[in-house]
Design an enzyme around this catalytic site. Structure first.
Site, PDB file in Angstrom:
ATOM      1  N   TYR A 112       0.842  -1.199   0.000  1.00 28.96           N
ATOM      2  CA  TYR A 112       0.000   0.000   0.000  1.00 28.96           C
ATOM      3  C   TYR A 112       0.880   1.253   0.000  1.00 28.96           C
ATOM      4  CZ  TYR A 112      -4.072  -2.941   0.987  1.00 28.96           C
ATOM      5  OH  TYR A 112      -5.076  -3.884   0.927  1.00 28.96           O
ATOM      6  N   HIS A 149      -1.513 -12.148   0.570  1.00 26.99           N
ATOM      7  CA  HIS A 149      -2.329 -11.160  -0.133  1.00 26.99           C
ATOM      8  C   HIS A 149      -3.095 -11.733  -1.323  1.00 26.99           C
ATOM      9  CE1 HIS A 149      -2.414  -6.520  -0.841  1.00 26.99           C
ATOM     10  NE2 HIS A 149      -3.573  -7.066  -1.088  1.00 26.99           N
ATOM     11  N   SER A 169     -13.330  -3.535  -0.007  1.00 25.37           N
ATOM     12  CA  SER A 169     -14.235  -2.701  -0.813  1.00 25.37           C
ATOM     13  C   SER A 169     -15.682  -3.009  -0.454  1.00 25.37           C
ATOM     14  CB  SER A 169     -13.993  -2.908  -2.308  1.00 25.37           C
ATOM     15  OG  SER A 169     -12.763  -2.377  -2.706  1.00 25.37           O
ATOM     16  N   PRO A 170     -16.044  -2.909   0.827  1.00 25.52           N
ATOM     17  CA  PRO A 170     -17.372  -3.344   1.267  1.00 25.52           C
ATOM     18  C   PRO A 170     -18.510  -2.424   0.860  1.00 25.52           C
ATOM     19  CG  PRO A 170     -16.202  -2.340   3.085  1.00 25.52           C
ATOM     20  CD  PRO A 170     -15.215  -2.424   1.949  1.00 25.52           C
ATOM     21  N   LEU A 171     -18.209  -1.260   0.290  1.00 28.12           N
ATOM     22  CA  LEU A 171     -19.272  -0.302  -0.023  1.00 28.12           C
ATOM     23  C   LEU A 171     -19.564  -0.215  -1.515  1.00 28.12           C
ATOM     24  CD1 LEU A 171     -18.238   2.447   2.523  1.00 28.12           C
ATOM     25  CD2 LEU A 171     -20.078   0.767   2.737  1.00 28.12           C
ATOM     26  N   GLY A 172     -19.128  -1.217  -2.286  1.00 22.74           N
ATOM     27  CA  GLY A 172     -19.426  -1.219  -3.707  1.00 22.74           C
ATOM     28  C   GLY A 172     -20.927  -1.176  -3.979  1.00 22.74           C
TER      29      GLY A 172
END
Length: 299
Positions: free
Chosen positions: A53, A134, A214-217
């Site tokens: 990152y 990863h 990315s839980p808010l896609g």
């Protein structure tokens, strides 16, 4: 803040995905640190980062160093009352960045050993709380990569192990090789992307934490950004209708929906400002009723 288990460690039910704090488009250092501190103040005790990152052309581990600096500078006590003592820092190894912004994969045992040791030094810890492989490397048998993780566990370089971007067969193989020291799976999962339903069910069966990235896609920007941001994609309009009825952001409803999917779910939404992380953390206290869950299409 409600709590859930990650292996034998109790963590806040909503974590912080620190990726936006250290890749391209990142905030300045002061705002990044303030975001981490706001998370801790709100009861977040799981911070997720990775050695990859960093911006294109940057140095591996910039995100880990940022998290370490933010924790070292934290003077609060959080909702748990114990400062940073209860914070679990999760990091990942096995990926890299290219100069043009692309991503690479390296799951060779030698690389993973070096990467984990370097991550521990950057985080300033004797043993990494949770170390996650990863992504499977198609050029390396997955069992070999997992064997390196097992060696890291045996050596005490890492305390707990997780895997990411995997299918059910890879989860079962990891469980066979790592035993009960495998505690988590991190796959993409959100209102818009539900391709990991089988992996979610398997995690519930095996007692593994499922950490959606990315839980808010599918959800528009938070209502914190103004009323105009509430215009919804018709496919996900239920999240906005429930949000309006509750007087909260669609983001918060989406995270509460994820928590309702399984007791093993630990969402790790990203954030780059204190207001957003506070709103995300509040989702742990938002319990949706049966009618609301039906409105959101929960099966």
């Amino acid at each position: 803040m409600r709590y859930r288990m990650l292996g034998n460690v109790r963590v806040g039910a909503v974590g912080l995905g620190a990726m936006p704090l250290s890749i391209e488009g990142r905030p300045d250092e002061a705002r990044a640190v303030a975001t981490v501190h706001a998370a801790l103040d709100a009861g977040v005790t799981l911070l997720d980062t990775a050695d990859s990152y960093h911006p294109p052309g940057g140095e591996p581990g910039e995100g880990e160093l940022l998290v370490a600096r933010a924790l070292a500078a934290y003077g609060g006590r959080g909702r748990g009352g114990s400062g940073t003592d209860e914070v679990l820092v999760a990091t990942k190894g096995g990926r890299g960045r290219t100069a043009d912004g692309g991503w690479t994969v390296d799951g060779t045992p030698a690389h993973l050993r070096r990467a984990a040791e370097a991550s521990a030094r950057r985080l300033g810890v004797e043993a990494i709380g949770l170390y996650q492989l990863h992504k499977p490397d198609p050029a390396v048998p997955y069992a070999e990569s997992l064997g390196a993780v097992r060696e890291l566990l045996d050596a005490g370089t890492i305390r707990l192990a997780g895997i990411s971007n995997v299918d059910t067969a890879q989860i079962r193989l990891a469980r066979e090789i790592l035993g009960d020291r495998l505690v988590s799976v991190q796959n993409r999962y959100s209102p818009a992307v539900r391709t990991s339903e089988a992996e979610l069910r398997l995690c519930a069966e095996l007692g593994l934490a499922f950490m959606p990235w990315s839980p808010l896609g599918g959800i528009s920007r938070s209502s914190l950004d103004g009323a105009s941001a509430l215009a919804a994609d018709p496919e996900f309009g239920g999240f906005h209708r429930v949000a309006r009825a509750r007087g909260v952001s669609p983001q918060r409803v989406a995270l509460a929906w994820l928590l309702a999917r399984s007791e093993t779910v630990l969402p790790i939404p990203g954030a780059s400002r204190p207001e957003t992380v506070r709103d995300s953390a509040a989702a742990a206290e938002l319990v949706l009723d049966t009618a609301e869950l039906a409105e959101l299409g929960v099966q």
